[in-house]
Design a protein around this motif. Structure first.
Motif, short mmCIF file in Angstrom:
data_model
loop_
_atom_site.label_atom_id
_atom_site.label_comp_id
_atom_site.label_asym_id
_atom_site.label_seq_id
_atom_site.Cartn_x
_atom_site.Cartn_y
_atom_site.Cartn_z
N ILE A 80 0.80 -1.09 0.05
CA ILE A 80 0.02 0.04 0.03
C ILE A 80 0.79 1.29 -0.28
O ILE A 80 0.49 2.31 -0.60
N LEU A 81 2.01 1.09 0.62
CA LEU A 81 2.98 2.21 0.94
C LEU A 81 3.57 2.60 -0.48
O LEU A 81 3.90 3.76 -1.04
N ALA A 82 3.92 1.32 -1.10
CA ALA A 82 4.44 1.54 -2.36
C ALA A 82 3.40 2.06 -3.35
O ALA A 82 3.86 2.92 -4.30
N ARG A 83 2.36 1.82 -3.28
CA ARG A 83 1.39 2.33 -4.27
C ARG A 83 1.23 3.80 -4.03
O ARG A 83 1.08 4.68 -4.99
N ILE A 84 1.30 4.16 -2.91
CA ILE A 84 0.92 5.49 -2.39
C ILE A 84 2.35 6.15 -3.02
O ILE A 84 2.21 7.66 -3.81
N GLY A 85 3.48 5.90 -2.67
CA GLY A 85 4.64 6.44 -3.27
C GLY A 85 4.69 6.57 -4.43
O GLY A 85 5.32 7.50 -5.19
N ALA A 86 4.39 5.59 -5.36
CA ALA A 86 4.39 5.63 -6.71
C ALA A 86 3.51 6.72 -7.35
O ALA A 86 3.92 7.23 -8.33
#
Length: 307
Positions: free
Chosen positions: A252-258
Motif C-alpha cells: 500500500i505504501l509502495a502504491r502511495i509512493g508511486a
C-alpha cells in the motif's frame, strides 16, 4: 571484439542508457555507429514514425538496432499508454518500411522488446515458450511483438530481444533504487518475493553482438541465468553500498509512493523469473551470472559523471 573496421550500424533511439552503452561497445569494436533519434541533427533526426533522410543510412548497413520507445516509468493515463504503445509500433513500422526500400538492406534487424510480456509470473521459470501474462505491460509487449512480426523484410534476419532489468549507474532503474538505499529506504517492496530478471550491461551488449554475428532469429530472452527476488536484490544492493537492513515497504505504501512519484507501483510489485533458454541453446556464455558479482563490477566503474 577487435578494432578492424566492420562498416556501420544504425542505432535507432540510441541516446538513452542502453543506446549509449551499445554505441561505445560497437565503436570500440571497429564499427561506425550512426545514431538516429528525435534529438539528432540533420539526416540523423527523426520523429520515430515517419520516413525521412535518415533512411539512407540503412543502405549497406551491417545491422539495424531499434531501441526506440517512450519510457514506461510514468503514470498509466490513457494518453500515456497510447503514447507508449504507438512509440513502439510506429517506430517498428518506420524501420521496416525503410529496410524494404533499400537496394542493399542490412542483413539483420535487432529489435528491443521486454520480459514484461510474461506479466507477474510468480515462481514459474519463463523461457521463450512461456505464454504472455495479463495486464497493461503484457498487452503493450504483445502489440510491440505483433508489429515486429508483421514487418516483411525478406533479405533481413529479424531478432527480438525480450530485455530484462539491465543494471547500470548511468541510467535505468538502478539509480532510483540506489537513492532509496542511501536514504535508508532500501527494504523489499511488497512481499519481496517477486523476481527481478537482471542483466549486466556488458552482457547486454554481447547479446546484441551475438544476434548480429550468428544466425540467431526470432525471440530471445535477454536476461542473466540467475534471477533473484526483490528482497534478495535489495539485500545485495544494501551490502554493496554499505547500508544496514531496512524495513520492507508494504504494498500500500509502495502504491502511495508511486502515485506521488508519478509512476506505477506495478513496476516494483510485480516480476518474472526469466530464463535465457535460447541463448543457452546457442552456446552463449554470460560474463556475469551472479548478481552480487555484477553489482560489484558496476560499482567498481567510475561514476557516470566522471566517464
Amino acid at each position: 571484439m577487435n578494432t578492424k573496421r566492420h562498416g556501420h550500424i544504425v542505432l535507432f533511439g540510441g541516446t538513452g542508457f542502453l543506446g549509449q552503452r551499445l554505441r561505445r561497445f560497437f565503436a570500440g569494436g571497429g564499427y561506425e555507429v550512426v545514431v538516429i533519434s528525435r534529438g539528432g541533427e540533420g539526416r540523423r533526426r527523426w520523429d520515430g514514425k515517419t520516413q525521412g533522410a535518415w533512411a539512407g543510412y540503412l543502405e549497406g548497413a551491417a545491422a539495424a538496432i531499434n531501441l526506440a520507445g517512450k519510457h514506461v516509468n510514468c503514470r498509466y493515463t490513457r494518453a500515456a499508454l497510447a503514447e507508449i504503445d504507438e512509440s513502439r509500433t510506429d517506430s517498428v513500422a518506420a524501420v521496416g518500411e525503410a529496410i524494404r526500400r533499400c537496394a542493399s538492406p542490412p542483413p539483420v534487424w535487432v529489435q528491443a522488446g521486454s520480459l514484461a510480456i510474461y506479466g507477474d509470473a510468480g515462481e514459474a521459470w519463463c523461457d521463450e515458450s512461456h505464454p504472455a501474462g495479463k495486464g497493461i505491460p503484457p498487452r503493450t509487449c504483445l502489440k510491440w511483438e505483433a508489429a515486429f512480426a508483421e514487418e516483411a523484410v525478406p533479405q533481413t534476419r529479424k531478432v527480438m530481444l525480450r530485455i530484462g532489468f539491465v543494471l547500470g549507474r548511468d541510467g535505468g532503474a538502478l539509480g532510483t533504487l540506489e537513492k532509496r538505499v542511501r536514504a535508508y529506504l532500501g527494504g523489499a517492496a511488497g512481499s519481496g518475493r517477486q523476481y527481478i530478471s537482471w542483466l549486466h550491461p556488458d552482457d547486454f551488449c554481447r547479446i546484441v553482438q551475438h544476434a548480429i554475428d550468428t544466425p540467431a532469429a526470432g525471440i530471445y530472452n535477454a536476461c542473466a541465468p540467475e534471477p533473484v527476488t526483490n528482497a534478495e536484490f535489495m539485500r545485495l544492493l544494501r551490502a554493496q553500498l554499505g547500508k544496514p537492513w531496512s524495513p520492507p515497504v508494504p504494498g500500500i505504501l509502495a502504491r502511495i509512493g508511486a502515485f506521488f512519484m508519478r509512476t506505477e507501483a506495478v513496476l516494483a510489485l510485480t516480476g518474472r523469473r526469466g530464463a535465457p533458454k535460447r541463448l543457452w541453446d546457442d552456446g552463449f556464455r554470460f560474463e556475469y551470472s551472479d548478481c552480487a558479482e555484477a553489482l560489484a563490477a558496476i560499482y567498481a566503474e567510475p561514476p557516470p559523471n566522471d566517464e
